[in-house]
Every structure is written in C-alpha cells, then in structure tokens.
Scaffold this motif. Structure first.
Motif, PDB file in Angstrom:
ATOM      1  N   ASP A   1       0.848  -1.192   0.000  1.00 36.21           N
ATOM      2  CA  ASP A   1       0.000   0.000   0.000  1.00 36.21           C
ATOM      3  C   ASP A   1       0.886   1.245   0.000  1.00 36.21           C
ATOM      4  O   ASP A   1       1.664   1.465   0.932  1.00 36.21           O
ATOM      5  N   LEU A   2       0.776   2.060  -1.041  1.00 35.13           N
ATOM      6  CA  LEU A   2       1.584   3.274  -1.180  1.00 35.13           C
ATOM      7  C   LEU A   2       0.772   4.542  -0.929  1.00 35.13           C
ATOM      8  O   LEU A   2       1.244   5.641  -1.241  1.00 35.13           O
ATOM      9  N   SER A   3      -0.432   4.415  -0.391  1.00 34.54           N
ATOM     10  CA  SER A   3      -1.278   5.593  -0.177  1.00 34.54           C
ATOM     11  C   SER A   3      -0.641   6.650   0.728  1.00 34.54           C
ATOM     12  O   SER A   3      -0.892   7.844   0.515  1.00 34.54           O
ATOM     13  N   PRO A   4       0.180   6.301   1.763  1.00 30.65           N
ATOM     14  CA  PRO A   4       0.801   7.374   2.557  1.00 30.65           C
ATOM     15  C   PRO A   4       1.734   8.266   1.755  1.00 30.65           C
ATOM     16  O   PRO A   4       2.028   9.392   2.173  1.00 30.65           O
ATOM     17  N   VAL A   5       2.214   7.787   0.595  1.00 33.82           N
ATOM     18  CA  VAL A   5       3.137   8.577  -0.217  1.00 33.82           C
ATOM     19  C   VAL A   5       2.397   9.653  -1.008  1.00 33.82           C
ATOM     20  O   VAL A   5       2.965  10.716  -1.302  1.00 33.82           O
ATOM     21  N   PHE A   6       1.131   9.411  -1.351  1.00 35.26           N
ATOM     22  CA  PHE A   6       0.414  10.321  -2.242  1.00 35.26           C
ATOM     23  C   PHE A   6       0.305  11.729  -1.664  1.00 35.26           C
ATOM     24  O   PHE A   6       0.375  12.719  -2.400  1.00 35.26           O
ATOM     25  N   ALA A   7       0.135  11.828  -0.348  1.00 35.94           N
ATOM     26  CA  ALA A   7      -0.048  13.145   0.271  1.00 35.94           C
ATOM     27  C   ALA A   7       1.195  14.015   0.157  1.00 35.94           C
ATOM     28  O   ALA A   7       1.103  15.245   0.265  1.00 35.94           O
ATOM     29  N   ARG A   8       2.357  13.423  -0.086  1.00 37.17           N
ATOM     30  CA  ARG A   8       3.613  14.174  -0.158  1.00 37.17           C
ATOM     31  C   ARG A   8       3.986  14.534  -1.594  1.00 37.17           C
ATOM     32  O   ARG A   8       5.054  15.116  -1.815  1.00 37.17           O
ATOM     33  N   LEU A   9       3.135  14.166  -2.558  1.00 37.64           N
ATOM     34  CA  LEU A   9       3.400  14.498  -3.952  1.00 37.64           C
ATOM     35  C   LEU A   9       2.788  15.840  -4.312  1.00 37.64           C
ATOM     36  O   LEU A   9       1.890  16.338  -3.626  1.00 37.64           O
ATOM     37  N   HIS A  10       3.261  16.410  -5.423  1.00 39.90           N
ATOM     38  CA  HIS A  10       2.701  17.660  -5.913  1.00 39.90           C
ATOM     39  C   HIS A  10       1.310  17.410  -6.497  1.00 39.90           C
ATOM     40  O   HIS A  10       0.883  16.269  -6.659  1.00 39.90           O
ATOM     41  N   ASP A  11       0.617  18.484  -6.829  1.00 40.27           N
ATOM     42  CA  ASP A  11      -0.729  18.373  -7.378  1.00 40.27           C
ATOM     43  C   ASP A  11      -0.726  17.501  -8.624  1.00 40.27           C
ATOM     44  O   ASP A  11       0.230  17.495  -9.410  1.00 40.27           O
ATOM     45  N   ALA A  12      -1.822  16.784  -8.831  1.00 38.06           N
ATOM     46  CA  ALA A  12      -1.893  15.850  -9.961  1.00 38.06           C
ATOM     47  C   ALA A  12      -1.972  16.564 -11.298  1.00 38.06           C
ATOM     48  O   ALA A  12      -1.625  15.977 -12.328  1.00 38.06           O
ATOM     49  N   MET A  13      -2.424  17.803 -11.325  1.00 40.05           N
ATOM     50  CA  MET A  13      -2.562  18.549 -12.575  1.00 40.05           C
ATOM     51  C   MET A  13      -1.773  19.851 -12.485  1.00 40.05           C
ATOM     52  O   MET A  13      -1.694  20.478 -11.427  1.00 40.05           O
ATOM     53  N   ARG A  14      -1.187  20.247 -13.603  1.00 38.27           N
ATOM     54  CA  ARG A  14      -0.482  21.524 -13.699  1.00 38.27           C
ATOM     55  C   ARG A  14      -1.110  22.321 -14.842  1.00 38.27           C
ATOM     56  O   ARG A  14      -1.235  21.834 -15.968  1.00 38.27           O
ATOM     57  N   GLY A  15      -1.549  23.544 -14.558  1.00 43.00           N
ATOM     58  CA  GLY A  15      -2.237  24.348 -15.553  1.00 43.00           C
ATOM     59  C   GLY A  15      -1.313  25.294 -16.281  1.00 43.00           C
ATOM     60  O   GLY A  15      -0.344  25.829 -15.707  1.00 43.00           O
ATOM     61  N   PHE A  16      -1.580  25.495 -17.570  1.00 43.95           N
ATOM     62  CA  PHE A  16      -0.832  26.429 -18.407  1.00 43.95           C
ATOM     63  C   PHE A  16      -1.836  27.313 -19.146  1.00 43.95           C
ATOM     64  O   PHE A  16      -2.774  26.812 -19.779  1.00 43.95           O
ATOM     65  N   ALA A  17      -1.623  28.620 -19.062  1.00 42.65           N
ATOM     66  CA  ALA A  17      -2.478  29.562 -19.784  1.00 42.65           C
ATOM     67  C   ALA A  17      -2.114  29.555 -21.265  1.00 42.65           C
ATOM     68  O   ALA A  17      -0.934  29.499 -21.638  1.00 42.65           O
TER      69      ALA A  17
END
Length: 497
Positions: free
Chosen positions: A423-439
C-alpha cells in the motif's frame, strides 16, 4: 428471465468452510502462465507475485527482491510493513489434471485447474491482438483469432466431460456448482476476447485499414449464443439488463463461486517480527550485563568513598551509576535487535498446508526471512538529473526455503505462487498536485484557456527471482510505476529476461 435474489445467495456453509475463505478474502490473480508478474492491483497498492517450483524430494531455496525507486522527500517516514500484504497458494496454472483422490477438496482443485486451462486461449487471443495492432492486419490474422475461440470451446467441452460425469463422493449439487463456475469463467473469456477485438477494429479503422474481422466477431457471437442457451437450459442466470442492483447480485454470486473453489489452493500464512519475538531475550541479556556494570561501579564507589568523598558526593555518584544501568540496558537491547535484523531478517513468515482432519497446524511448505531496507543509489538517472531531486531505493527481500510435504503431493501441485501487495497511499499526500495548468491563447476565439497537464511520476521498479530448485532459474522484470497525487495509474513493463 427475471433474476431471483434468493437464488443468487449461496448456502451458509459456503462462506464459513475452511480457514482460507475467512482469512484471505481475495480472488486469485489471473495472470495466466506468467512466472512473474508486477502491476497495479488497485489505485493505492502495487502488486507482484512469483511462481516458484516445488522440489520433488529435497528442499529448495529461492530469493525474491523488489526494488522501488522514488524521491526521498515523498518517501518520508513511510512504514512499509504496515502496508504489506502477503499470501501463498498453489499455482492453479501448474496444477495437474484428474487425480486418484475421491475427496471434495481434490475435486475442487481439478475444477480450478480446468478454469486456468480456459484462461490460456484468452491469453493467446489477447497477445495475437497485440501483434495485429502493432503490424499490418490481414485475413490470416482473422483465421488465427478464430482458432483461439475454437480452442476455448474445446477446452470447456473437455472440462465438462471430465468433471461433470458422476463420481464417487461428489454429489449432484457439487457438480452443478462446478458447471456454473466453469461457465462463468468461459463467459469471462469470451467477454475479454470481444473487448480485445473491438480495440483492434477501432485501431485499424483509425489507420484507414480495410481488413474486416467480421468472421471473428461471428465466431464470438456463435460461441456466446451457444453458451447462453446452455446456461438457460441449466437454470443459470443470464446478464439481462434488468436492473443494476440485480446485475450486482449476479457478479457477487460469481465471486462467491470463485472463492468457493479457489480457496482450496491457499496456504495458511503466519508471520512474526524478529525483534518482537526475541525482544524479551534481548532485555534479559542486557539486564544481566547492566546489573554487573552497576555492581562493579557500586563496589568501586564504596571502596574509594570510605577514604575520600563525603556522603553527598557518594550519593550523587551512586545515582549516576544507577541511571547508567538503565540507559545501558535500553541501548544494548536496541543494538542487539538492530544487529539481528540486519544479519538475519526483520520478519519470519511460514506457509503451511491447511489441515481438514482436526489438527491445528499443518506441515510447513515455505519458511522465509523478509526484510525492508532503504539505500541511496550511486549515480543518477537522466530523469532524476533533470529534476535535481534526491532519490531513495526501497528494497524488499524475501529469502525462503521450500519443500514438498505429503499433503502437497496429494494436491498434485508443481509450483507455488507467492503474492505480495504494498500500500503506497501514505506517499500520495507528499506528492505535488496531480494537474499543472498552463495559460494559452485560443487563436480561433482570442480568449485565454487553461490547459491542464497531468503531473505524473515514473518510478523505476525491478523484480528479481533467484532459485536453486531443479536446474536453477534467474528471472527479472523491469519497468516503471506511473503514479500521481490521486493514486497509482499503471505499470509500464520493459520486459522479462
């Protein structure tokens, strides 16, 4: 045909018979004949399993190691033992056919072996579809795909002839359950083949191809209609679009059928941490050493205190000696536990054959020593040099000894499959946002739009097996685990060698 809820529920004895059904609560991983498998089990767990050969007479040794490389900042204080699940079962793909035993458990293993033989045409059909997508399609491929469907029909026909005939010790109800289970497996094979065929047709149409696979689809339709007529004649339930709730009950019934037969393959697994089991002995040893140290200091203080220091100084030095005894006992116990874990293992696990004769514990099939370790690899890959992030390799080591007891000989099993999930769920909270926006400026409208780009992480994974059984075997699977803040996405395998 309407679906009757009461007919979908199995008898109470189904859910409580045997220990494996209550302890595992899982289904077998349908990985065909692959000796090694790594993949995403669900959105939070990485799964891997390995098939190990069982020696005929003497004991055999093997070693499994899994390495997962990830950024150090995302790993943090991750507790790998808290998220690890492990199971051991007989490899259904390596089970032999009919045996001379006349027990229900042996019969169910025969049914499971037949169900795994049904999965082989599905695997062949899927691999052939992969070849078609990668290359040029022609009419010869359509003929080959039709042969795989015919192979599945013949496999089911042979299985029914062997397993549904009356035999001593196997009642009519048991044979009916086996028939329904095999029918459900065959239905799943046809469904997976249809999905693969639709994908091939869409890919060829996108490339502008002119090859038609109507012959294959007609073969699938014929096989599916034939099986539906068989299910209807035997009062098996059909997947009629009546309501979502009734279809869910149908799926639940299939899963119970699957557990009912496949739980005969699971072994009883028990594990314990080495430090917890030997902690009392470590404390006793260090208590003896600390007491000897305290007696030595006390005798020295009394000797020199008779001619030198006063009562206050003597009391202060005695208190320091007493405190040092407790500190020495605690530090020594931790040091011994760490040394034993580094030289021996952090956890010991044993897999036993389940007993049906009233005895509490069956014979040991596998005894293994397991450890988790972290290390900082030398050098840096291209992807890591670009980001400049520090990396840590999480390594799981499993070193085991395997043997074939008498109960396993009666099971006619040539291989044992070890299943692990992390189970790797404790790692997810330490990652950056899943999406990065570009104008971005839309040239057609002249307005600003935001382009959302997924921010995924690709973590290198390596699974290795070293075995001394028979002629010995060494296998390795490498790939990358793709994940983001929302969970695990997929595993991109580089291949097996």
């Amino acid at each position: 045909m309407t679906l009757d809820e009461s007919s979908l529920e199995l008898e109470p004895s189904w859910s409580g018979e045997g220990d494996a059904a209550s302890t595992s609560g899982i289904l077998l991983d349908e990985v065909g004949d692959d000796a090694m498998y790594v993949g995403v089990h669900d959105s939070s767990r990485l799964g891997w399993n390995i098939s190990v050969a069982v020696p005929e007479s003497e004991r055999g040794t093997y070693e499994i190691s899994l390495e997962l490389e990830m950024p150090t900042t995302s790993l943090g204080t991750f507790d790998a033992w808290a998220g690890l699940q492990s199971f051991a079962r007989l490899d259904g793909a390596a089970l032999a056919g009919p045996t001379s035993l006349r027990t229900k458990e042996a019969y169910r293993r025969e049914v499971v072996a037949a169900s795994f033989r049904l999965l082989r045409p599905r695997t062949g059909f899927g691999r052939h579809c992969t070849l078609v997508r990668a290359g040029d399609a022609d009419e010869e491929h359509a003929a080959a795909l039709s042969l795989w469907i015919e192979a599945a029909r013949e496999t089911l026909k042979q299985a029914r002839e062997e397993l549904l005939a009356p035999r001593v010790g196997i009642g009519k109800k048991e044979r009916a359950r086996a028939d329904e289970f095999l029918s459900a497996q065959y239905w799943g094979v046809l469904t997976d083949c249809a999905r693969a065929l639709f994908d091939v047709q869409s890919r060829i149409a996108a490339r502008g191809g002119m090859v038609s696979f109507d012959v294959v689809e007609a073969k699938l339709t014929e096989a599916l209609d034939e099986e539906n007529r068989y299910r209807q004649s035997n009062s098996f339930k059909l997947a009629s679009p009546v309501s979502a709730r009734q279809l869910e009950r149908l799926v639940r019934r299939w899963h119970r059928l699957k557990r009912y037969f496949e739980r005969t393959l699971f072994l009883e697994l028990d594990a314990y941490p080495v430090a917890a089991r030997l902690g009392s002995w470590f404390s006793a040893v260090m208590a003896i050493i600390a007491y000897m140290w305290f007696v030595f200091l006390q005798s020295t203080i009394e000797h020199y205190g008779a001619v030198g220091p006063g009562v206050g100084v003597l009391a202060f030095v005695t208190a320091i000696a007493y405190a040092s005894r407790e500190r020495l006992k605690e530090a020594g116990r931790n040091w011994l536990a760490g040394r034993v874990q580094s030289m021996f293992a952090q956890r010991v696990s044993r897999a036993r054959m389940p007993r049906r004769d009233g005895k509490k514990r069956g014979p040991v099939v596998v005894a293994a020593r397991e450890s988790f370790s972290r290390s900082t690899p030398r050098g840096s890959g291209r992807a890591w040099r670009d980001t400049g992030a520090d990396r840590t390799v999480l390594r799981f080591s499993h070193r085991g000894t395997i043997q074939r007891p008498a109960l396993l000989r009666s099971a006619a099993a040539a291989r044992l499959r070890l299943v692990f999930r992390l189970d790797l769920s404790p790692v997810f909270a330490r990652l950056h946002d899943a999406m990065r926006g570009f104008a971005h400026t839309d040239k057609a409208t002249g307005r600003i739009v935001i382009l959302d780009v997924p921010r995924n992480y690709k973590l290198p994974v390596r699974l290795e097996l070293r075995s001394s059984n028979g002629d010995g075997e060494t296998r390795e699977v490498r790939g990358k685990l793709v994940m983001n803040k929302n969970g695990l996405l997929r595993f991109e395998a580089r291949g097996e060698r």
